[in-house]
Scaffold this active site. Structure first.
Site, PDB file in Angstrom:
ATOM      1  N   HIS A 195       0.814  -1.206   0.000  1.00 40.35           N
ATOM      2  CA  HIS A 195       0.000   0.000   0.000  1.00 40.35           C
ATOM      3  C   HIS A 195       0.859   1.272   0.000  1.00 40.35           C
ATOM      4  CE1 HIS A 195      -3.769  -2.099   0.396  1.00 40.35           C
ATOM      5  NE2 HIS A 195      -3.368  -2.723   1.483  1.00 40.35           N
ATOM      6  N   ARG A 204       7.159  -6.188   3.459  1.00 43.16           N
ATOM      7  CA  ARG A 204       5.903  -6.791   3.025  1.00 43.16           C
ATOM      8  C   ARG A 204       5.820  -6.708   1.510  1.00 43.16           C
ATOM      9  NH1 ARG A 204      -0.224  -5.238   4.942  1.00 43.16           N
ATOM     10  NH2 ARG A 204       0.236  -3.253   3.889  1.00 43.16           N
ATOM     11  N   ASP A 215      16.403 -11.466  -3.320  1.00 46.27           N
ATOM     12  CA  ASP A 215      17.687 -11.200  -3.961  1.00 46.27           C
ATOM     13  C   ASP A 215      18.187  -9.785  -3.683  1.00 46.27           C
ATOM     14  OD1 ASP A 215      17.954 -13.729  -4.938  1.00 46.27           O
ATOM     15  OD2 ASP A 215      17.455 -13.257  -7.014  1.00 46.27           O
ATOM     16  N   GLU A 217      -5.909 -11.723   6.953  1.00 46.10           N
ATOM     17  CA  GLU A 217      -6.672 -10.481   6.821  1.00 46.10           C
ATOM     18  C   GLU A 217      -8.129 -10.712   6.425  1.00 46.10           C
ATOM     19  OE1 GLU A 217      -4.208  -7.221   4.918  1.00 46.10           O
ATOM     20  OE2 GLU A 217      -3.209  -8.990   4.089  1.00 46.10           O
ATOM     21  N   ASP A 254      -8.162  -4.915   6.921  1.00 56.31           N
ATOM     22  CA  ASP A 254      -8.821  -5.734   5.910  1.00 56.31           C
ATOM     23  C   ASP A 254      -9.745  -6.768   6.539  1.00 56.31           C
ATOM     24  OD1 ASP A 254      -8.124  -5.062   3.077  1.00 56.31           O
ATOM     25  OD2 ASP A 254      -6.097  -5.178   3.877  1.00 56.31           O
TER      26      ASP A 254
END
Length: 273
Positions: free
Chosen positions: A56, A81, A95, A160, A186
């Site tokens: 977000h 996240r 990576d 969520e 959520d």
């Protein structure tokens, strides 16, 4: 030359201050600005961990890399996240050198297993092999990275939805899931209570997820920007809690300055762009 990587968030949780039930929950900050400078300011705050958000927030691979580099010198554990439970995205973020991942919107054990497989090299998973080219292994300067990669990476999944709460025990029991993070925002929307994160039914659902995850022997976390709610979740068994966000702190603090120094008539005349 041989280099060592820092301990993971899994290790930090296992070494929480205190002992047993008296262990102090780890307090963290959500970093959403996309700015390495802001991330570094937060890293020196004294909090335990930060969540660099790609779901977000205006964060891409380059900005996440810059933030990981900016906070590397500080004793705060960064967790990234990812925006989605996608094998390519997870590979790319690993990576970059992210050692700790949070995968959002996990509502079943099958989805949790997919996240684990994305974070592990074959034959245990599907992570692509590129350690010689990547910061994850410091361009092959970390001895034995390929064989020891699981020890250098911790994986957390986010519940969520109501389906996720119902499946919390099965999700937490998946091998390779190091902990579960519950997202009340959520979750409240999933329950038909959009924007009501502190509604008693939402709080009760969070509590049910807590109980299921803890019964599976895994740490559980949550976000709560209201100090009273955050402490109530800590008392309910949360091992790690996000207690604020960089952008929210800036927004509220700048509003407080305006309330102090800008006449109400001038403030009300402003146009929002």
């Amino acid at each position: 030359m041989s280099l060592r990587l820092t301990p993971t968030f899994r290790d930090a949780l296992a070494a929480q201050p205190g002992r047993g039930a008296a262990a102090r929950p780890l307090a963290g900050i959500w970093v959403c600005s996309g700015s390495p400078l802001v991330a570094e300011i937060c890293a020196g705050s004294g909090l335990d961990w930060m969540l660099i958000d790609m779901e977000h927030s205006p964060n891409g691979l380059e900005s996440v890399l810059g933030q990981l580099q900016a906070v590397a010198a500080y004793p705060m554990t960064p967790v990234v996240r990812v925006p989605t439970n996608d094998v390519v995205t997870i590979m790319q973020v690993l990576d970059l050198g992210a050692q700790n991942l949070l995968v959002p919107m996990v509502s079943s054990a099958e989805e949790a297993r997919a996240a684990v497989e994305a974070a592990r090299y074959p034959p245990r998973g599907r992570r692509g092999v590129g350690s010689a080219l990547a910061r994850s292994a410091r361009w092959n300067r970390v001895d034995g990275y390929l064989t020891d990669a699981d020890a250098h990476v911790s994986l957390f999944v986010q519940i969520e939805t109501t389906e996720g709460v119902d499946a919390a025990a099965e999700i937490a029991a998946v091998d390779g899931v190091d902990g579960v993070f519950v997202g009340p925002s959520d979750l409240s929307a999933s329950m038909g209570l959009l924007g009501q994160q502190s509604h008693p039914e939402v709080v009760a659902a969070v509590g049910r997820a807590f109980e299921a995850v803890r019964a599976a022997g895994k740490p559980v976390g949550v976000n709560a920007f209201d100090p009273a709610v955050a402490r109530s979740y800590m008392d309910a068994g949360a091992s790690f809690v996000l207690v604020g966000a960089d952008v929210a702190l800036l927004a509220r603090s700048s509003e407080a300055l305006a309330a102090t120094f800008v006449p109400a008539a001038d403030e009300s005349a402003r146009t929002s762009y």
